[in-house]
Design an enzyme around this catalytic site. Sequence first.
Site, PDB file in Angstrom:
ATOM      1  N   TYR A 157       0.870  -1.278   0.103  1.00  0.00           N
ATOM      2  CA  TYR A 157       0.059  -0.110   0.046  1.00  0.00           C
ATOM      3  C   TYR A 157       1.062   1.315   0.046  1.00  0.00           C
ATOM      4  O   TYR A 157       0.459   2.366   0.497  1.00  0.00           O
ATOM      5  CB  TYR A 157      -0.866  -0.024   1.246  1.00  0.00           C
ATOM      6  CG  TYR A 157      -2.297  -0.966   1.090  1.00  0.00           C
ATOM      7  CD1 TYR A 157      -2.952  -0.544  -0.037  1.00  0.00           C
ATOM      8  CD2 TYR A 157      -2.499  -1.887   1.918  1.00  0.00           C
ATOM      9  CE1 TYR A 157      -4.301  -1.434  -0.274  1.00  0.00           C
ATOM     10  CE2 TYR A 157      -3.711  -2.725   1.876  1.00  0.00           C
ATOM     11  CZ  TYR A 157      -4.604  -2.336   0.572  1.00  0.00           C
ATOM     12  OH  TYR A 157      -5.708  -3.070   0.610  1.00  0.00           O
ATOM     13  N   ASN A 191     -13.759  -3.362   2.951  1.00  0.00           N
ATOM     14  CA  ASN A 191     -14.497  -3.607   1.573  1.00  0.00           C
ATOM     15  C   ASN A 191     -13.834  -4.852   0.965  1.00  0.00           C
ATOM     16  O   ASN A 191     -14.011  -5.193  -0.409  1.00  0.00           O
ATOM     17  CB  ASN A 191     -14.447  -2.395   0.681  1.00  0.00           C
ATOM     18  CG  ASN A 191     -12.715  -2.123   0.400  1.00  0.00           C
ATOM     19  OD1 ASN A 191     -11.712  -2.950   0.801  1.00  0.00           O
ATOM     20  ND2 ASN A 191     -12.484  -0.929  -0.069  1.00  0.00           N
ATOM     21  N   GLU A 205       2.695  -6.019  -7.926  1.00  0.00           N
ATOM     22  CA  GLU A 205       2.032  -6.612  -6.713  1.00  0.00           C
ATOM     23  C   GLU A 205       2.255  -8.221  -6.730  1.00  0.00           C
ATOM     24  O   GLU A 205       2.449  -8.679  -5.684  1.00  0.00           O
ATOM     25  CB  GLU A 205       0.557  -6.254  -6.606  1.00  0.00           C
ATOM     26  CG  GLU A 205       0.644  -4.882  -6.104  1.00  0.00           C
ATOM     27  CD  GLU A 205      -1.141  -4.190  -6.314  1.00  0.00           C
ATOM     28  OE1 GLU A 205      -2.043  -5.090  -6.888  1.00  0.00           O
ATOM     29  OE2 GLU A 205      -1.230  -3.020  -5.852  1.00  0.00           O
TER      30      GLU A 205
END
Length: 140
Positions: free
Chosen positions: A51, A114, A128
């Site tokens: 992140y 979420n 990623e």
Amino acid sequence: MTSERTFIAIKPDGVQRGLIGEIIGRFERKGFKLVGIKQLIPTRELAENHYKVHRGRPFFAGLVDLITSGPVVAMVWEGDCIISSARKIIGATKPLEAEPGTIRGDLAINISRNVIHGSDAVETAEFEINLWFKASELNI
Ligand code: IDP
Ligand code: MG
């Protein structure tokens, strides 16, 4: 059509709520191919790296706390234009703005919880996938 790979993660809230099968089923039924999967509790270092674009935002520490709070199901999926297609299947970041029929539109109400992560571009997908998986953990 371009075959792509994307990184998808069921976040700890999704795992805890028993949504692994539901979420994997949606990608399978769409026709995409699962090329890597594992369950792990990410280290803080991994989470902060994942992140890193959000470092400095007010929600950053809480975001890292949540994604390291329990097991994550980390996956790599493959298929035509899967990066943008997966983002459509996932729905808007704010669950209350996510359309019905999307994962977040159907299964979430809280932006912090979420349920799922999906890469947002070719470069982030590559970053990623390499961050979470070794090449030997992925099907060729
Ligand atoms: P995305 O997951 O749809 O790509 P991003 O903007 O990349 O959304 O944000 C990453 C994650 O950070 C979101 O999925 C959400 O869980 C969390 N997040 C984003 N904005 C906020 C916020 O304003 N408050 C709390 N959490 C947020
Ligand atoms: Mg994002």
